[in-house]
Scaffold this motif. Sequence first.
Motif, PDB file in Angstrom:
ATOM      1  N   THR A  18       0.828  -1.210   0.000  1.00  0.00           N
ATOM      2  CA  THR A  18       0.000   0.000   0.000  1.00  0.00           C
ATOM      3  C   THR A  18       0.865   1.264   0.000  1.00  0.00           C
ATOM      4  O   THR A  18       0.515   2.250  -0.655  1.00  0.00           O
ATOM      5  CB  THR A  18      -0.994   0.010   1.187  1.00  0.00           C
ATOM      6  OG1 THR A  18      -0.278  -0.135   2.412  1.00  0.00           O
ATOM      7  CG2 THR A  18      -2.009  -1.115   1.042  1.00  0.00           C
ATOM      8  N   ARG A  21       2.303   1.668  -3.531  1.00  0.00           N
ATOM      9  CA  ARG A  21       1.274   2.090  -4.481  1.00  0.00           C
ATOM     10  C   ARG A  21       0.990   3.591  -4.348  1.00  0.00           C
ATOM     11  O   ARG A  21       0.740   4.276  -5.332  1.00  0.00           O
ATOM     12  CB  ARG A  21       0.002   1.273  -4.260  1.00  0.00           C
ATOM     13  CG  ARG A  21      -1.094   1.527  -5.253  1.00  0.00           C
ATOM     14  CD  ARG A  21      -0.808   1.084  -6.703  1.00  0.00           C
ATOM     15  NE  ARG A  21       0.201   1.875  -7.368  1.00  0.00           N
ATOM     16  CZ  ARG A  21       0.970   1.464  -8.385  1.00  0.00           C
ATOM     17  NH1 ARG A  21       0.852   0.252  -8.870  1.00  0.00           N
ATOM     18  NH2 ARG A  21       1.870   2.228  -8.922  1.00  0.00           N
ATOM     19  N   ARG A  22       1.044   4.095  -3.114  1.00  0.00           N
ATOM     20  CA  ARG A  22       0.845   5.543  -2.903  1.00  0.00           C
ATOM     21  C   ARG A  22       2.020   6.355  -3.425  1.00  0.00           C
ATOM     22  O   ARG A  22       1.837   7.454  -3.950  1.00  0.00           O
ATOM     23  CB  ARG A  22       0.655   5.846  -1.416  1.00  0.00           C
ATOM     24  CG  ARG A  22      -0.733   5.598  -0.892  1.00  0.00           C
ATOM     25  CD  ARG A  22      -0.951   6.200   0.502  1.00  0.00           C
ATOM     26  NE  ARG A  22       0.070   5.873   1.477  1.00  0.00           N
ATOM     27  CZ  ARG A  22       0.068   4.786   2.241  1.00  0.00           C
ATOM     28  NH1 ARG A  22      -0.917   3.912   2.147  1.00  0.00           N
ATOM     29  NH2 ARG A  22       1.035   4.568   3.105  1.00  0.00           N
ATOM     30  N   TYR A  66      -7.136  -4.630  -3.031  1.00  0.00           N
ATOM     31  CA  TYR A  66      -6.045  -4.506  -3.999  1.00  0.00           C
ATOM     32  C   TYR A  66      -6.563  -4.075  -5.369  1.00  0.00           C
ATOM     33  O   TYR A  66      -5.908  -3.288  -6.047  1.00  0.00           O
ATOM     34  CB  TYR A  66      -5.253  -5.815  -4.076  1.00  0.00           C
ATOM     35  CG  TYR A  66      -4.363  -6.055  -2.880  1.00  0.00           C
ATOM     36  CD1 TYR A  66      -4.138  -5.073  -1.921  1.00  0.00           C
ATOM     37  CD2 TYR A  66      -3.752  -7.271  -2.683  1.00  0.00           C
ATOM     38  CE1 TYR A  66      -3.316  -5.294  -0.823  1.00  0.00           C
ATOM     39  CE2 TYR A  66      -2.924  -7.498  -1.587  1.00  0.00           C
ATOM     40  CZ  TYR A  66      -2.714  -6.503  -0.672  1.00  0.00           C
ATOM     41  OH  TYR A  66      -1.888  -6.736   0.403  1.00  0.00           O
ATOM     42  N   LYS A  68      -9.158  -2.159  -5.918  1.00  0.00           N
ATOM     43  CA  LYS A  68      -9.505  -0.742  -5.770  1.00  0.00           C
ATOM     44  C   LYS A  68      -8.262   0.150  -5.855  1.00  0.00           C
ATOM     45  O   LYS A  68      -8.311   1.240  -6.406  1.00  0.00           O
ATOM     46  CB  LYS A  68     -10.215  -0.532  -4.426  1.00  0.00           C
ATOM     47  CG  LYS A  68     -10.577   0.905  -4.134  1.00  0.00           C
ATOM     48  CD  LYS A  68     -11.274   1.027  -2.794  1.00  0.00           C
ATOM     49  CE  LYS A  68     -11.569   2.484  -2.475  1.00  0.00           C
ATOM     50  NZ  LYS A  68     -12.188   2.630  -1.151  1.00  0.00           N
ATOM     51  N   HIS A  69      -7.146  -0.325  -5.309  1.00  0.00           N
ATOM     52  CA  HIS A  69      -5.929   0.489  -5.259  1.00  0.00           C
ATOM     53  C   HIS A  69      -4.904   0.127  -6.337  1.00  0.00           C
ATOM     54  O   HIS A  69      -3.748   0.572  -6.263  1.00  0.00           O
ATOM     55  CB  HIS A  69      -5.312   0.403  -3.863  1.00  0.00           C
ATOM     56  CG  HIS A  69      -6.175   1.048  -2.830  1.00  0.00           C
ATOM     57  ND1 HIS A  69      -6.269   2.404  -2.670  1.00  0.00           N
ATOM     58  CD2 HIS A  69      -7.025   0.519  -1.926  1.00  0.00           C
ATOM     59  CE1 HIS A  69      -7.119   2.690  -1.703  1.00  0.00           C
ATOM     60  NE2 HIS A  69      -7.602   1.552  -1.242  1.00  0.00           N
TER      61      HIS A  69
END
Length: 160
Positions: A18, A21-22, A66, A68-69
Motif C-alpha cells: 500500500t 502504491r501511494r 487490492y 480498488k488500489h
Amino acid sequence: MAKVVILGAGIAGHTAATHLRRKLSKEHEVLVISPNRNYQWVPSNIWVGVGRMKAKEVFFPLIPLYKKHHIGYKQAKVVTFQPEGDATETKPYVAIEYLYGQNAGTQEKVTYDYLINATGPKLAFDLTEGLNPGTNKEYSVCTYDHAEHAWKGLHDLIKN
C-alpha cells in the motif's frame, strides 16, 4: 517502468504494497503474492482469544482492496527463487504455485525488477512436543483460528 513483487500479505507485505502504491507512479507495477486471501491484524488476535472480538473482525479479504488500489495480487505460494534467472528467462523471477481454484497445482514464473520478501515467520509448533495448539490444553493466538480456539478454551474454563 519497474515491477515490484512483494511476497506475503501480512503486516509487512501489506504495508509495503500500500505504501509503494501511494508513492510510485501508476506506470510502476506493484504485485503481491501470498497463499492467504485475507489480511489479518495479528495484534487483535488477543482480543479474539479472550472473547472481546470475533475472528471476522480482525481480517478482511485482500482482493477487493487490492483491485480498488491497483495492486496486483496472486494467491499462490513461492516454490523457488531464481535471482539470476535461468536458461529460459534472463530476468530474475520467483516460481509460484497456485493453491486454489481452477489454477490449483499449476506453476508460473513471475519476473521482477525489485523483490520484497515479507513472508514472516513459519509457525512450527510441531517442533516442540506437546506445544501444538489444540493438544494438551495448549492455546495460541498467532492466527485468528487459533485465537477462536483459545477463546473457546478460556470460556469453558470460566464456565466451570
